[in-house]
Design a protein around this motif. Structure first.
Motif, mmCIF file in Angstrom:
data_model
loop_
_atom_site.group_PDB
_atom_site.id
_atom_site.type_symbol
_atom_site.label_atom_id
_atom_site.label_comp_id
_atom_site.label_asym_id
_atom_site.label_seq_id
_atom_site.Cartn_x
_atom_site.Cartn_y
_atom_site.Cartn_z
ATOM 1 N N HIS A 79 102.937 2.956 -41.152
ATOM 2 C CA HIS A 79 102.954 2.147 -40.020
ATOM 3 C C HIS A 79 104.430 2.398 -39.556
ATOM 4 N N GLY A 82 105.640 5.303 -38.342
ATOM 5 C CA GLY A 82 105.124 5.616 -36.752
ATOM 6 C C GLY A 82 106.046 4.731 -35.788
ATOM 7 N N ARG A 83 106.357 3.641 -36.267
ATOM 8 C CA ARG A 83 107.139 2.776 -35.598
ATOM 9 C C ARG A 83 108.539 3.176 -35.078
ATOM 10 N N TYR A 84 109.190 3.956 -35.870
ATOM 11 C CA TYR A 84 110.439 4.626 -36.026
ATOM 12 C C TYR A 84 110.343 5.767 -34.904
ATOM 13 N N PHE A 85 109.208 6.208 -34.747
ATOM 14 C CA PHE A 85 108.829 7.202 -34.067
ATOM 15 C C PHE A 85 108.696 6.878 -32.398
ATOM 16 N N ARG A 86 108.100 5.996 -32.377
ATOM 17 C CA ARG A 86 107.791 5.055 -31.135
ATOM 18 C C ARG A 86 109.163 4.820 -30.503
ATOM 19 N N ASN A 89 111.155 7.523 -29.190
ATOM 20 C CA ASN A 89 110.276 7.757 -27.772
ATOM 21 C C ASN A 89 110.858 7.026 -26.557
ATOM 22 N N GLN A 90 111.034 5.661 -26.890
ATOM 23 C CA GLN A 90 111.492 4.641 -26.053
ATOM 24 C C GLN A 90 112.979 4.731 -25.584
ATOM 25 N N SER A 93 113.000 8.077 -23.482
ATOM 26 C CA SER A 93 112.823 7.931 -22.058
ATOM 27 C C SER A 93 113.819 7.008 -21.141
ATOM 28 N N GLN A 110 111.259 15.048 -33.670
ATOM 29 C CA GLN A 110 110.039 14.572 -33.267
ATOM 30 C C GLN A 110 108.840 15.585 -33.508
ATOM 31 N N HIS A 122 99.761 18.389 -30.251
ATOM 32 C CA HIS A 122 101.014 17.435 -29.698
ATOM 33 C C HIS A 122 102.314 18.013 -29.965
#
Length: 238
Positions: A79, A82-86, A89-90, A93, A110, A122
């Motif tokens: 988990h 996945g948080r590092y990946f998101r 992404n932020q 952006s 990524q 993806h």
């Protein structure tokens, strides 16, 4: 996210020492400098224009290294990855301005992370963005990476990033049975130099190859890129 410096420093070491045997497109001293700056500025970074891309690269290093922790990942660790990946992404952006090498490197990381999650479609979709940014920055052309204004670190990182992306393009084409993005006729970029990160001078001085060192860690990535060129010919014919 409350990031403990000792934990994330261990992830940086894990990334370079274990996680990327053939995709070594990041320059370790540069990343370590960004890492120190990240904590000194509390995540703000000194170059505000490049901050989003640089921070995204760091988060993706954390995410990939988290996947290679020992012992095997727990559900909590997965988990966190996945948080590092998101988080990366932020950051991406929020980017603005011209295309930067760091933003390409973050997205390429990524793609590698998505492959580790078995999310190959993806990855293929995101790689379309990566390849177009590579074209925009001219990483596939030698003449764009031999100007007198570029440092040796920049030149080598541009070469490493392109050939890593080229190899991934061939891998995705093979795995999915879809056309490749890069065409060999458009490429005249040289292979990276077979020299370790610490031996690349920070300025514009020419590279030197220490005689007292063993086999460079870049021997693997360069050989992998050359094998990928052979695969590219096979894909073109078949």
């Amino acid at each position: 996210m409350l990031l403990n410096r000792e934990d994330t420093a261990a992830l940086v070491r894990r990334y370079f020492d274990f996680a990327v045997p053939v995709d070594r497109f990041l320059h370790r001293p540069t990343i370590e400098h960004w890492f120190d700056e990240f904590y000194e500025t509390r995540g703000v970074m000194r170059d505000r224009d490049a901050a989003a891309a640089q921070t995204a690269v760091l988060f993706m290093i954390f995410a990939i290294a988290q996947e290679h922790k020992v012992p095997k990942l727990s559900s909590v660790d997965a988990h966190t990855s996945g948080r590092y990946f998101r988080a990366a992404n932020q950051q991406l952006s929020r980017e603005g301005g011209p295309v930067r090498l760091a933003s390409i490197q973050a997205r390429l990381c990524q793609c590698l992370w998505l492959l580790s999650q078995s999310r190959i479609n993806h990855c293929w979709s995101l790689f379309g963005t990566v390849s177009r940014l590579i074209f925009a920055l001219g990483l596939h052309r030698y003449r764009h990476a031999c100007t007198s204004t570029m440092t040796q670190v920049e030149i080598e990182c541009r070469r490493r990033t392109f050939w890593s992306a080229y190899s991934l393009d061939n891998y995705l084409s093979t795995a999915l049975g879809r056309p490749r993005t890069f065409n060999d006729k458009d490429i005249d970029q040289q292979f990276p130099s077979c020299v370790d990160d610490q031996d690349i001078p920070p300025g514009t001085d020419p590279l030197t190859f220490p005689a007292d060192r063993g086999l460079s860690t870049m021997f693997g990535p360069i050989s992998y890129a050359k094998l990928s060129q052979i695969l590219s010919g096979v894909l073109s014919d078949i």
